[in-house]
Design a protein around this motif. Structure first.
Motif, PDB file in Angstrom:
ATOM      1  N   ARG A 106       0.865  -1.186   0.000  1.00 44.80           N
ATOM      2  CA  ARG A 106       0.000   0.000   0.000  1.00 44.80           C
ATOM      3  C   ARG A 106       0.899   1.234   0.000  1.00 44.80           C
ATOM      4  O   ARG A 106       1.795   1.352   0.830  1.00 44.80           O
ATOM      5  N   LEU A 107       0.629   2.105  -0.942  1.00 41.52           N
ATOM      6  CA  LEU A 107       1.471   3.276  -1.141  1.00 41.52           C
ATOM      7  C   LEU A 107       0.619   4.535  -1.179  1.00 41.52           C
ATOM      8  O   LEU A 107      -0.574   4.482  -1.475  1.00 41.52           O
ATOM      9  N   ILE A 108       1.267   5.653  -0.898  1.00 49.39           N
ATOM     10  CA  ILE A 108       0.686   6.953  -1.231  1.00 49.39           C
ATOM     11  C   ILE A 108       1.494   7.468  -2.412  1.00 49.39           C
ATOM     12  O   ILE A 108       2.726   7.547  -2.340  1.00 49.39           O
ATOM     13  N   SER A 109       0.830   7.780  -3.503  1.00 43.43           N
ATOM     14  CA  SER A 109       1.540   8.360  -4.639  1.00 43.43           C
ATOM     15  C   SER A 109       1.324   9.867  -4.638  1.00 43.43           C
ATOM     16  O   SER A 109       0.270  10.355  -4.221  1.00 43.43           O
ATOM     17  N   LEU A 110       2.334  10.590  -5.078  1.00 42.07           N
ATOM     18  CA  LEU A 110       2.204  12.042  -5.234  1.00 42.07           C
ATOM     19  C   LEU A 110       2.464  12.389  -6.689  1.00 42.07           C
ATOM     20  O   LEU A 110       3.506  12.002  -7.250  1.00 42.07           O
ATOM     21  N   ASP A 111       1.539  13.069  -7.272  1.00 39.34           N
ATOM     22  CA  ASP A 111       1.556  13.325  -8.701  1.00 39.34           C
ATOM     23  C   ASP A 111       2.508  14.471  -9.034  1.00 39.34           C
ATOM     24  O   ASP A 111       2.347  15.588  -8.543  1.00 39.34           O
ATOM     25  N   ALA A 112       3.486  14.186  -9.893  1.00 39.70           N
ATOM     26  CA  ALA A 112       4.532  15.160 -10.194  1.00 39.70           C
ATOM     27  C   ALA A 112       3.988  16.362 -10.955  1.00 39.70           C
ATOM     28  O   ALA A 112       4.366  17.505 -10.680  1.00 39.70           O
ATOM     29  N   GLU A 113       3.100  16.127 -11.917  1.00 41.46           N
ATOM     30  CA  GLU A 113       2.547  17.250 -12.696  1.00 41.46           C
ATOM     31  C   GLU A 113       1.816  18.217 -11.786  1.00 41.46           C
ATOM     32  O   GLU A 113       1.950  19.430 -11.888  1.00 41.46           O
ATOM     33  N   CYS A 114       1.042  17.666 -10.909  1.00 41.34           N
ATOM     34  CA  CYS A 114       0.273  18.458  -9.954  1.00 41.34           C
ATOM     35  C   CYS A 114       1.218  19.285  -9.073  1.00 41.34           C
ATOM     36  O   CYS A 114       1.004  20.481  -8.849  1.00 41.34           O
ATOM     37  N   LEU A 115       2.307  18.630  -8.619  1.00 46.11           N
ATOM     38  CA  LEU A 115       3.236  19.324  -7.719  1.00 46.11           C
ATOM     39  C   LEU A 115       4.033  20.399  -8.455  1.00 46.11           C
ATOM     40  O   LEU A 115       4.224  21.493  -7.939  1.00 46.11           O
ATOM     41  N   ARG A 116       4.456  20.086  -9.681  1.00 47.54           N
ATOM     42  CA  ARG A 116       5.259  21.066 -10.438  1.00 47.54           C
ATOM     43  C   ARG A 116       4.502  22.378 -10.583  1.00 47.54           C
ATOM     44  O   ARG A 116       5.066  23.461 -10.415  1.00 47.54           O
ATOM     45  N   GLY A 117       3.229  22.292 -10.882  1.00 47.12           N
ATOM     46  CA  GLY A 117       2.403  23.495 -11.022  1.00 47.12           C
ATOM     47  C   GLY A 117       2.401  24.311  -9.742  1.00 47.12           C
ATOM     48  O   GLY A 117       2.533  25.540  -9.774  1.00 47.12           O
ATOM     49  N   LYS A 118       2.305  23.629  -8.632  1.00 46.02           N
ATOM     50  CA  LYS A 118       2.263  24.340  -7.355  1.00 46.02           C
ATOM     51  C   LYS A 118       3.622  24.942  -7.003  1.00 46.02           C
ATOM     52  O   LYS A 118       3.702  26.009  -6.401  1.00 46.02           O
ATOM     53  N   GLU A 120       5.783  26.120  -9.081  1.00 45.39           N
ATOM     54  CA  GLU A 120       6.020  27.319  -9.894  1.00 45.39           C
ATOM     55  C   GLU A 120       5.469  28.564  -9.208  1.00 45.39           C
ATOM     56  O   GLU A 120       6.056  29.636  -9.282  1.00 45.39           O
ATOM     57  N   SER A 121       4.359  28.389  -8.537  1.00 42.35           N
ATOM     58  CA  SER A 121       3.753  29.554  -7.891  1.00 42.35           C
ATOM     59  C   SER A 121       4.181  29.695  -6.428  1.00 42.35           C
ATOM     60  O   SER A 121       3.955  30.724  -5.813  1.00 42.35           O
ATOM     61  N   ASP A 122       4.807  28.661  -5.864  1.00 44.61           N
ATOM     62  CA  ASP A 122       5.219  28.729  -4.453  1.00 44.61           C
ATOM     63  C   ASP A 122       6.563  28.009  -4.309  1.00 44.61           C
ATOM     64  O   ASP A 122       6.621  26.807  -4.078  1.00 44.61           O
TER      65      ASP A 122
END
Lengths: 156, 280
Positions: A106-118, A120-122
């Motif tokens: 069982r894993l938690i995945s973190l989406d890279a595209e989603c994070l990259r967008g954030k 850029e602004s922070d």
């Protein structure tokens, strides 16, 4: 009534996110998802796009190299509390090896595209992630160097 | 009657090889019995004997059997040199010389009431086995008991069946990792220090015994320190070129101490300052 376990709480309790502010926990949780792999299943395949990283909640995964006409070579096994998958940060953003579930995982995945967008602004958010990843990379490098020593060999 | 401590510690006692068992491709176990009879070979966990192949030479080898078992004297040996190679070529019925037991022991009394963490690697599990037998024989005297073992590959895991037996007990924890493996291996792959970081014990009160190649012990001590285990509660077994085994010849001098007489088991704070020195 069945309550769905919040990803915010799971992230907060994972050692990788220790000390992260509540605001940022929510931001990361917005890019996170629960994933499950049966034993033998592949989380990532060498050469495929690496667009996520993972926190291990349960089970064991193996980082492997496939070798022609031989069983795969296991580089390392990772388990609860570990993090893997930084290929999404490093061009060409493809998996450098296979990642296979050795048990039910069982894993938690973190989406890279989603994070990259954030990021850029922070930029502070990006810093928070990178300052957590660098020690992980450093520990893996230290372990790899230790294994280069072939330390179980007896002195001749 | 005891066959230990012959009147002259330099005089080998003849022992016959009762059995020879292959453990790994380069590692074997000898079961020995005194030719002239006698009772139990009394020793403390961690001590070693000098094994003499007549006409070839003599080497120090830790005892790997159960200190409370009145059966044969047991040594597990990795064939890496001339004498160990000659021992490997011997068979049941052959005779060797034995002097001993010599040296210091694991501080099992001092560890009573504490969690005990045994960190070992490669053939270092052999000198550790007597202390495991002792701890299990007196299990109620100790807190948690953990064996953290590392080997190069799955094929190099020593005493595999015994590790599996110990692992199946409810009153101890056994964790094994290897440096490299193929997909057929179902266990952990990674450095032994990672086992230390994860293991469940009280680092502020636990006693840690470490035995393996010195490079492995170096990193294990570091990992134990990082967990909070103080140097005073870490003991390790050193290996040096021992000759006389009684502190006369000086071959095994290690700073102000002799590994044969003051060791091989040392409290880490007693050797900390010279542990990383190339030539003492």
């Amino acid at each position: 009534m069945v309550r769905i376990e919040g990803l915010e709480r799971i992230l907060r309790e994972h050692p990788f996110f220790e000390g992260l502010s509540a605001d940022y926990q929510d931001l990361f949780a917005g890019c996170a998802a629960n994933e499950r792999f049966e034993a033998g299943g592949f989380v990532g395949r060498e050469g495929e796009p690496a667009n996520k990283f993972y926190l291990v909640r349960h089970g064991i995964v193996a980082l492997e190299y496939a070798v022609p006409a031989r069983p795969p070579l296991v580089l390392e096994t990772l388990e609860e509390g570990d993090v893997f998958g930084w290929s999404w940060m490093v061009p060409p953003h493809t998996w450098a090896f296979d990642v296979r579930a050795m048990t039910l995982v069982r894993l938690i995945s973190l989406d890279a595209e989603c994070l990259r967008g954030k990021f850029e602004s922070d930029h502070r958010l990006g810093y928070e992630l990178f300052r957590r990843f660098v020690p992980v990379v450093a520990k893996r490098l230290a372990a790899a160097r230790m294994r280069l020593l072939d330390m179980y060999d007896s002195p001749k | 009657m005891s066959v230990t401590a012959a009147a002259d510690p330099m005089l080998p006692e003849p022992f016959g090889i009762l059995r020879k068992r292959r453990e790994l491709s380069d590692t074997f176990t000898l079961e020995l019995s005194p030719l002239h009879g006698g009772g139990t070979f009394a020793f403390r966990p961690g001590q070693f004997n000098m094994l003499y192949v007549f006409g070839v030479g003599e080497i120090p080898i830790s005892i790997s059997g159960d200190p409370e078992d009145d059966g044969p004297l047991v040594h597990t040996i990795r064939a890496v040199g001339t004498v160990s190679g000659a021992l490997r070529d011997m068979e049941a019925g052959d005779v060797i010389g034995v002097r001993g037991p010599f040296g210091s022991a694991w501080p099992v009394e001092e560890a009573e009431g504490r969690d005990v963490v045994l960190v070992t690697g490669g053939v270092g599990l052999a000198p550790m086995r007597p202390v495991i037998h002792h701890l299990l024989a007196h299990r109620q005297r100790y807190g948690k008991l953990l064996i953290l073992y590392g080997a190069r590959t799955p094929e190099d895991v020593l005493f595999r069946k015994q590790l599996e037996q110990w692992r199946s007990r409810f009153d101890m924890f056994v964790d094994v990792t290897v440096d490299r493996a193929t997909g057929k291996w179902r266990g952990r792959v990674g450095v032994v220090t990672k086992l230390i970081a994860r293991a469940g014990f009280d680092p502020h009160d636990a006693a840690a015994f470490v035995c393996g190649p010195e490079v492995m012990m170096r990193f294990s001590v570091q990992a134990l320190n990082e967990r909070g285990v103080a140097d005073e509660r870490i003991h390790l077994s050193m290996e040096r070129n021992m000759k006389c085994a009684v502190g006369f010849c000086g071959h095994c001098q290690f700073g102000g101490q002799f590994v044969c007489k003051d060791g091989p088991v040392f409290r880490f704070d007693a050797i900390r300052d010279i542990f990383s020195v190339w030539e003492v």
